[in-house]
Design a protein around this motif. Sequence first.
Motif, PDB file in Angstrom:
ATOM      1  N   ASN A   1       8.950  72.526  -6.615  1.00  0.00           N
ATOM      2  CA  ASN A   1       9.837  71.461  -6.160  1.00  0.00           C
ATOM      3  C   ASN A   1       9.159  70.678  -5.051  1.00  0.00           C
ATOM      4  O   ASN A   1       8.455  71.246  -4.216  1.00  0.00           O
ATOM      5  CB  ASN A   1      11.157  72.038  -5.659  1.00  0.00           C
ATOM      6  N   LEU A   2       9.398  69.364  -5.038  1.00  0.00           N
ATOM      7  CA  LEU A   2       8.808  68.477  -4.047  1.00  0.00           C
ATOM      8  C   LEU A   2       9.899  67.643  -3.387  1.00  0.00           C
ATOM      9  O   LEU A   2      10.958  67.436  -3.978  1.00  0.00           O
ATOM     10  CB  LEU A   2       7.808  67.523  -4.715  1.00  0.00           C
ATOM     11  N   PRO A   3       9.627  67.119  -2.205  1.00  0.00           N
ATOM     12  CA  PRO A   3      10.580  66.192  -1.587  1.00  0.00           C
ATOM     13  C   PRO A   3      10.733  64.930  -2.453  1.00  0.00           C
ATOM     14  O   PRO A   3       9.819  64.564  -3.190  1.00  0.00           O
ATOM     15  CB  PRO A   3       9.942  65.833  -0.242  1.00  0.00           C
ATOM     16  N   ALA A   4      11.877  64.271  -2.341  1.00  0.00           N
ATOM     17  CA  ALA A   4      12.139  63.050  -3.115  1.00  0.00           C
ATOM     18  C   ALA A   4      11.497  61.853  -2.430  1.00  0.00           C
ATOM     19  O   ALA A   4      12.168  60.921  -2.011  1.00  0.00           O
ATOM     20  CB  ALA A   4      13.637  62.856  -3.286  1.00  0.00           C
ATOM     21  N   GLU A   5      10.176  61.883  -2.308  1.00  0.00           N
ATOM     22  CA  GLU A   5       9.412  60.804  -1.690  1.00  0.00           C
ATOM     23  C   GLU A   5       8.455  60.221  -2.715  1.00  0.00           C
ATOM     24  O   GLU A   5       7.831  60.960  -3.475  1.00  0.00           O
ATOM     25  CB  GLU A   5       8.619  61.328  -0.489  1.00  0.00           C
ATOM     26  N   ARG A   6       8.296  58.921  -2.696  1.00  0.00           N
ATOM     27  CA  ARG A   6       7.455  58.239  -3.681  1.00  0.00           C
ATOM     28  C   ARG A   6       5.966  58.409  -3.430  1.00  0.00           C
ATOM     29  O   ARG A   6       5.174  58.340  -4.353  1.00  0.00           O
ATOM     30  CB  ARG A   6       7.804  56.761  -3.729  1.00  0.00           C
ATOM     31  N   ASN A   7       5.572  58.607  -2.193  1.00  0.00           N
ATOM     32  CA  ASN A   7       4.159  58.773  -1.858  1.00  0.00           C
ATOM     33  C   ASN A   7       3.989  60.065  -1.077  1.00  0.00           C
ATOM     34  O   ASN A   7       4.544  60.200   0.019  1.00  0.00           O
ATOM     35  CB  ASN A   7       3.650  57.583  -1.030  1.00  0.00           C
ATOM     36  N   GLN A   8       3.251  60.992  -1.644  1.00  0.00           N
ATOM     37  CA  GLN A   8       3.046  62.280  -0.989  1.00  0.00           C
ATOM     38  C   GLN A   8       1.842  62.987  -1.592  1.00  0.00           C
ATOM     39  O   GLN A   8       1.310  62.573  -2.615  1.00  0.00           O
ATOM     40  CB  GLN A   8       4.285  63.147  -1.089  1.00  0.00           C
ATOM     41  N   GLN A   9       1.459  64.056  -0.934  1.00  0.00           N
ATOM     42  CA  GLN A   9       0.366  64.888  -1.408  1.00  0.00           C
ATOM     43  C   GLN A   9       0.854  66.328  -1.454  1.00  0.00           C
ATOM     44  O   GLN A   9       1.646  66.751  -0.618  1.00  0.00           O
ATOM     45  CB  GLN A   9      -0.829  64.766  -0.467  1.00  0.00           C
ATOM     46  N   ALA A  10       0.382  67.070  -2.440  1.00  0.00           N
ATOM     47  CA  ALA A  10       0.765  68.470  -2.599  1.00  0.00           C
ATOM     48  C   ALA A  10      -0.474  69.259  -3.006  1.00  0.00           C
ATOM     49  O   ALA A  10      -1.477  68.693  -3.437  1.00  0.00           O
ATOM     50  CB  ALA A  10       1.850  68.610  -3.652  1.00  0.00           C
ATOM     51  N   ARG A  11      -0.382  70.565  -2.889  1.00  0.00           N
ATOM     52  CA  ARG A  11      -1.472  71.453  -3.291  1.00  0.00           C
ATOM     53  C   ARG A  11      -0.931  72.451  -4.310  1.00  0.00           C
ATOM     54  O   ARG A  11       0.135  73.022  -4.124  1.00  0.00           O
ATOM     55  CB  ARG A  11      -2.008  72.186  -2.069  1.00  0.00           C
ATOM     56  N   LEU A  12      -1.688  72.635  -5.372  1.00  0.00           N
ATOM     57  CA  LEU A  12      -1.370  73.650  -6.382  1.00  0.00           C
ATOM     58  C   LEU A  12      -2.506  74.659  -6.409  1.00  0.00           C
ATOM     59  O   LEU A  12      -3.674  74.274  -6.469  1.00  0.00           O
ATOM     60  CB  LEU A  12      -1.250  73.013  -7.772  1.00  0.00           C
ATOM     61  N   ASP A  13      -2.171  75.940  -6.394  1.00  0.00           N
ATOM     62  CA  ASP A  13      -3.205  76.969  -6.474  1.00  0.00           C
ATOM     63  C   ASP A  13      -3.343  77.416  -7.922  1.00  0.00           C
ATOM     64  O   ASP A  13      -2.469  78.080  -8.464  1.00  0.00           O
ATOM     65  CB  ASP A  13      -2.864  78.145  -5.578  1.00  0.00           C
ATOM     66  N   LEU A  14      -4.424  77.008  -8.543  1.00  0.00           N
ATOM     67  CA  LEU A  14      -4.693  77.380  -9.934  1.00  0.00           C
ATOM     68  C   LEU A  14      -5.710  78.503 -10.040  1.00  0.00           C
ATOM     69  O   LEU A  14      -6.143  78.848 -11.131  1.00  0.00           O
ATOM     70  CB  LEU A  14      -5.171  76.149 -10.712  1.00  0.00           C
ATOM     71  N   GLY A  15      -6.091  79.083  -8.907  1.00  0.00           N
ATOM     72  CA  GLY A  15      -7.106  80.125  -8.883  1.00  0.00           C
ATOM     73  C   GLY A  15      -6.707  81.401  -9.603  1.00  0.00           C
ATOM     74  O   GLY A  15      -7.565  82.177 -10.009  1.00  0.00           O
ATOM     75  N   GLN A  16      -5.414  81.631  -9.796  1.00  0.00           N
ATOM     76  CA  GLN A  16      -4.937  82.840 -10.484  1.00  0.00           C
ATOM     77  C   GLN A  16      -4.875  82.670 -11.995  1.00  0.00           C
ATOM     78  O   GLN A  16      -4.643  83.631 -12.720  1.00  0.00           O
ATOM     79  CB  GLN A  16      -3.534  83.201  -9.974  1.00  0.00           C
ATOM     80  N   GLU A  17      -5.079  81.432 -12.456  1.00  0.00           N
ATOM     81  CA  GLU A  17      -4.922  81.157 -13.885  1.00  0.00           C
ATOM     82  C   GLU A  17      -6.220  81.430 -14.647  1.00  0.00           C
ATOM     83  O   GLU A  17      -7.306  81.291 -14.109  1.00  0.00           O
ATOM     84  CB  GLU A  17      -4.487  79.704 -14.110  1.00  0.00           C
ATOM     85  N   ALA A  18      -6.070  81.789 -15.905  1.00  0.00           N
ATOM     86  CA  ALA A  18      -7.234  82.021 -16.776  1.00  0.00           C
ATOM     87  C   ALA A  18      -7.964  80.703 -17.009  1.00  0.00           C
ATOM     88  O   ALA A  18      -7.356  79.628 -16.962  1.00  0.00           O
ATOM     89  CB  ALA A  18      -6.763  82.604 -18.108  1.00  0.00           C
ATOM     90  N   ALA A  19      -9.253  80.796 -17.259  1.00  0.00           N
ATOM     91  CA  ALA A  19     -10.029  79.597 -17.558  1.00  0.00           C
ATOM     92  C   ALA A  19      -9.438  78.899 -18.780  1.00  0.00           C
ATOM     93  O   ALA A  19      -8.996  79.543 -19.728  1.00  0.00           O
ATOM     94  CB  ALA A  19     -11.484  79.970 -17.811  1.00  0.00           C
TER      95      ALA A  19
END
Length: 91
Positions: A51-69
């Motif tokens: 979930n993200l704030p209801a803002e039109r311009n923002q930055q977020a980080r996703l950690d994909l390091g646990q996912e399989a190639a």
Amino acid sequence: VTNLRDALTLWPNPAVGPVEVKIALPGNGPTEGPLRLVVTSLDGRLVQERNLPAERNQQARLDLGQEAAGLYSVHLVEGGRWLAGVKVVVE
């Protein structure tokens, strides 16, 4: 379904861990509904949802390091409406 091609940017791609996601939706003020980042595998399996704030311009980080190639899709969703999507390769 909306295809705002420039609304969602993701880097680094290919990824080996966390990725930065930049959201730049057109217009001013808050969005019409809650925003979510949804990560799915190519077979449609839900991998992550954030979930993200209801803002039109923002930055977020996703950690994909646990996912399989492999190849994944990252979708920006507002309420129940798909706004944009990008593919990311996890190494």
